[in-house]
Design a protein around this motif. Structure first.
Motif, short mmCIF file in Angstrom:
data_model
loop_
_atom_site.label_atom_id
_atom_site.label_comp_id
_atom_site.label_asym_id
_atom_site.label_seq_id
_atom_site.Cartn_x
_atom_site.Cartn_y
_atom_site.Cartn_z
N THR A 199 63.82 130.16 37.03
CA THR A 199 62.96 129.64 38.10
C THR A 199 63.64 129.83 39.46
O THR A 199 63.01 130.29 40.42
CB THR A 199 62.67 128.14 37.87
OG1 THR A 199 62.00 128.00 36.61
CG2 THR A 199 61.80 127.57 38.97
N ALA A 200 64.90 129.47 39.55
CA ALA A 200 65.64 129.63 40.81
C ALA A 200 65.66 131.08 41.26
O ALA A 200 65.48 131.39 42.45
CB ALA A 200 67.06 129.10 40.66
N ARG B 9 65.54 128.19 31.62
CA ARG B 9 64.36 128.07 32.49
C ARG B 9 64.73 127.78 33.93
O ARG B 9 64.15 128.35 34.85
CB ARG B 9 63.42 126.99 31.94
CG ARG B 9 62.12 126.89 32.68
CD ARG B 9 61.22 125.79 32.10
NE ARG B 9 59.98 125.74 32.81
CZ ARG B 9 58.84 126.28 32.39
NH1 ARG B 9 58.82 126.91 31.24
NH2 ARG B 9 57.75 126.20 33.10
N GLU B 10 65.71 126.90 34.14
CA GLU B 10 66.09 126.53 35.51
C GLU B 10 66.65 127.73 36.28
O GLU B 10 66.30 127.96 37.43
CB GLU B 10 67.12 125.39 35.50
CG GLU B 10 66.57 124.06 35.01
CD GLU B 10 66.43 123.98 33.49
OE1 GLU B 10 67.14 124.72 32.77
OE2 GLU B 10 65.59 123.19 33.02
N GLU B 11 67.53 128.48 35.63
CA GLU B 11 68.11 129.65 36.30
C GLU B 11 67.04 130.69 36.60
O GLU B 11 67.01 131.28 37.69
CB GLU B 11 69.20 130.28 35.43
CG GLU B 11 69.87 131.46 36.11
CD GLU B 11 70.93 132.14 35.24
OE1 GLU B 11 71.35 133.24 35.63
OE2 GLU B 11 71.31 131.57 34.19
#
Length: 164
Positions: free
Chosen positions: A59-60, A55-57
């Protein structure tokens, strides 16, 4: 690719599609139009796919991507919301036309492995190793049960490629 393997791949594909009431060559005739329709989404989809390991990657990546107009955003959200329903309907229709599972346990050894096992068991037996001990060695070597090796050995002269 060998002709025999090529023929097998084509036959399996034709049969799988026939079970769903489809014709491989009819589908292939329509494929270019489908590809053309969705071609413009391929690049962006591939970029999202490549950055979706968590999710973090994701989102970025999306934060640094191009901004969407409100209309484009609404179109994307509508598509995302309807995908499960489209998939469900398509998968249900396809599932209804599929035959039931053939059942049974999958084969543990390929025909080539069975031939190699029989050859090695025969060689060991010829060298004076007890048949059961030779079979046990092959079972350990191939990480399968003794009974699997015994079935391969029993079927060696019958030319069978039955389940093992």
């Amino acid at each position: 690719m060998q002709k025999q393997i090529c023929d097998q791949l084509i036959s399996e594909t034709e049969q799988s599609l026939q079970r769903m009431g489809l014709d491989l060559y009819e589908i292939m005739q329509r494929a270019p139009a489908v590809v053309e329709k969705w071609k413009r989404y391929y690049g962006p989809f591939l970029e999202v796919w490549n950055h979706a390991s968590n999710r973090e990657e994701l989102t970025a990546f999306l934060l640094t991507g191009p901004d969407l107009s409100p209309e484009e955003m609404e179109t994307v959200l509508t598509l995302i919301r309807t995908v499960p329903y489209l998939l469900r309907r398509s998968l249900q229709d396809a599932a209804k036309s599929l035959p039931p599972s053939p059942g049974g346990r999958p084969r543990e050894l390929s025909p080539e492995q069975r031939k190699e096992i029989c050859l090695q068991v025969g060689q060991l037996y010829g060298l004076g190793v007890e048949l059961r001990d030779a079979q046990k060695r092959m079972a350990r070597h191939y990480s399968v049960g003794l009974r699997t090796i015994q079935r391969a050995w029993q079927q060696r002269s019958k030319g069978k490629s039955g389940p093992i």
